[in-house]
Motif scaffolding. Sequence first.
Motif, PDB file in Angstrom:
ATOM      1  N   TYR A 208     -23.699  42.740 123.586  1.00 26.81           N
ATOM      2  CA  TYR A 208     -25.022  43.255 123.886  1.00 26.81           C
ATOM      3  C   TYR A 208     -25.670  43.707 122.598  1.00 26.81           C
ATOM      4  CZ  TYR A 208     -23.071  48.016 123.579  1.00 26.81           C
ATOM      5  OH  TYR A 208     -22.460  49.161 123.176  1.00 26.81           O
ATOM      6  N   TYR A 229     -22.990  44.523 136.359  1.00 25.27           N
ATOM      7  CA  TYR A 229     -24.136  45.003 135.591  1.00 25.27           C
ATOM      8  C   TYR A 229     -25.407  44.852 136.422  1.00 25.27           C
ATOM      9  CZ  TYR A 229     -21.107  44.785 131.451  1.00 25.27           C
ATOM     10  OH  TYR A 229     -20.090  44.966 130.558  1.00 25.27           O
ATOM     11  N   GLN A 231     -29.281  43.591 136.065  1.00 25.14           N
ATOM     12  CA  GLN A 231     -30.121  42.793 135.171  1.00 25.14           C
ATOM     13  C   GLN A 231     -31.584  42.979 135.556  1.00 25.14           C
ATOM     14  OE1 GLN A 231     -28.837  39.085 133.458  1.00 25.14           O
ATOM     15  NE2 GLN A 231     -30.616  38.031 134.320  1.00 25.14           N
ATOM     16  N   GLN A 272     -29.910  44.271 130.463  1.00 25.76           N
ATOM     17  CA  GLN A 272     -28.917  44.710 131.440  1.00 25.76           C
ATOM     18  C   GLN A 272     -28.524  46.169 131.217  1.00 25.76           C
ATOM     19  OE1 GLN A 272     -25.595  41.982 131.328  1.00 25.76           O
ATOM     20  NE2 GLN A 272     -26.750  40.326 132.302  1.00 25.76           N
ATOM     21  N   GLY A 274     -25.062  48.707 132.325  1.00 24.54           N
ATOM     22  CA  GLY A 274     -23.735  48.709 132.915  1.00 24.54           C
ATOM     23  C   GLY A 274     -22.674  48.900 131.847  1.00 24.54           C
ATOM     24  N   PRO A 275     -21.402  48.680 132.194  1.00 18.90           N
ATOM     25  CA  PRO A 275     -20.938  48.202 133.504  1.00 18.90           C
ATOM     26  C   PRO A 275     -20.804  49.323 134.518  1.00 18.90           C
ATOM     27  CG  PRO A 275     -19.079  48.476 132.035  1.00 18.90           C
ATOM     28  CD  PRO A 275     -20.294  48.798 131.228  1.00 18.90           C
TER      29      PRO A 275
END
Length: 302
Positions: A208, A229, A231, A272, A274-275
């Motif tokens: 990322y 995740y 998005q 995104q 996350g996780p």
Amino acid sequence: MIRSKLFFVLLLSAILAGCGTTSKRGGGGYYQDDGPDVNPPKNLQSIPNAQPRIEQHAPANMRPYTVMGKQYVPMTGNQPFRQTGTASWYGKKFHGRKTANGEIYDMYAMTAAHPTLPLPSYAKVTRPQTGQSIIVRINDRGPFHGGRIIDLSYVAATKLGLIGPGSGAVIVEAITHDDIRTGAYAQGSPTPVTIQSPATMQPVQDGYQSASTGKLTTISENSGVPQVYLQFGAFSAQQSANSLVDHLNQKISSVEFREAHVVPTNDLYRVQIGPYNSRTEALDAGRRIEQETGIVSSLAIR
């Protein structure tokens, strides 16, 4: 019965007066004219969690009520419930006063106030930032301040590390009568709330990128276990993805401790967050973020 109704109205007025404003003093945040005890007992961290048991609910505690033009409808003791938001705490100003349940508030007992959970009932409160959880007995109403979902007692806030900052993101999970009968609350999470899941996205490659630093960070291998995740978009231009990341991170800090990042995959830049530990946790976060920003997300599994 009339006296009971009058007491409830006066009690709500008193709670509202205390919850309407906040003040920060001595590095902490708490209600106006409130705060910690000058000489609190030692070893507050050793105070045990509340012990859940099935208790009767007084009819007066289950009636809908209105505060500041907003109606609240108390839930039943067998209704699964999960909520994420900001927790605050209340201390010496209310110590020794009556709660909405008619009991005496003890700032050194593992209790809390909630607008709609049954009185009395029990809840698991988790601070996602640290992973620490406590169990409290709900015996009061409040908070009625925008952006806060639960008021913890002084000792409950101490155990979650919220005395200094005054507030923080938490997950509140009701412990239902069924959870108490089966002991599910002691084995892990209480009964989950069933939420419909949208279609998942295709896996994306690891890594990322932070919009603020532009630095690409490789996500560590997860031993083949898929991670979930949220998005929020996929862009051909990196700058467009960076702009959305900056917008999200400016808006979501009060409802989500995770930050948005740019995930470069092939010729696209995906935004995104996350996780998350499960699809349900991700969906809950997506709904909170949508309410805060108006931006709809989908699930991505990788």
